[in-house]
Design an enzyme around this catalytic site. Structure first.
Site, PDB file in Angstrom:
ATOM      1  N   CYS A   1      42.458   2.786  26.723  1.00  0.00           N
ATOM      2  CA  CYS A   1      41.182   2.177  27.131  1.00  0.00           C
ATOM      3  C   CYS A   1      40.409   1.681  25.915  1.00  0.00           C
ATOM      4  O   CYS A   1      39.682   0.691  26.007  1.00  0.00           O
ATOM      5  CB  CYS A   1      40.324   3.185  27.888  1.00  0.00           C
ATOM      6  SG  CYS A   1      41.156   3.943  29.292  1.00  0.00           S
TER       7      CYS A   1
ATOM      8  N   CYS B   1      46.069  -1.283  35.583  1.00  0.00           N
ATOM      9  CA  CYS B   1      44.991  -0.682  36.372  1.00  0.00           C
ATOM     10  C   CYS B   1      44.010  -1.735  36.872  1.00  0.00           C
ATOM     11  O   CYS B   1      43.199  -1.453  37.737  1.00  0.00           O
ATOM     12  CB  CYS B   1      44.248   0.375  35.569  1.00  0.00           C
ATOM     13  SG  CYS B   1      43.371  -0.291  34.148  1.00  0.00           S
TER      14      CYS B   1
END
Ligand code: FES
Length: 153
Positions: free
Chosen positions: A104, A35
């Site tokens: 994350c 990402c």
């Protein structure tokens, strides 16, 4: 879109310890190659204890909340205690992360641990351990560090 706890929203909209420490004793930077999210942790250490933590995160809401919570959890801890902070521990303190967002939380613990070991390296000391994400996915193949469409949330 992922559903976030009130605590995640609080740390996302009002993140603690945002910024940089220009004369940091240790710096740790990690990124998610999929990402492109980036996280940098800065620490000041006194008597083997983390006195101040600052972070800069370019990433999703969960990554920002994770950074904020990790910084709060690390402040005041000894270096050894800071190395015990895990992605699961950070996620638990945030009231849980959606499964698609769990990767994350690896960034936060990894960046912190790298900052600790950067500090130790400067002193000529061996690292206290590997970044947690290096061995944290073994038990769940679904939790790959890819963000996919979740990056927008
Ligand atoms: Fe990439 Fe959260 S770190 S979506």
């Amino acid at each position: 879109m992922a559903v976030y706890s009130d605590k995640i929203m609080d740390h996302f909209t009002n993140p603690r310890n945002v910024g940089e420490i220009p004369d940091a004793d240790g710096v740790g930077e990690v990124g998610n190659p999929v990402c492109g999210d980036m996280m940098t942790f800065y620490i000041k250490v006194r008597d083997n204890r983390i006195e101040h933590v600052k972070f800069k995160t370019f990433g999703c809401g969960a990554a920002i909340a994770v950074s904020s919570m990790t910084s709060v959890m690390a402040t005041g801890k000894t270096l050894e205690e800071a190395m015990q902070i895990t992605p699961q521990g950070v996620a638990d303190e945030l009231g849980g992360l959606p499964k698609v967002k769990f990767h994350c939380s690896n960034l936060g613990a990894d960046a912190l641990h790298l900052a600790v070991n950067n500090y130790r390296e400067k002193l000529g000391l061996p690292p206290l351990g590997e970044p947690v994400s290096a061995h944290d996915h073994d038990d769940d193949e679904d939790e790959t560090p890819s963000c996919g469409s979740a990056c927008a949330t």
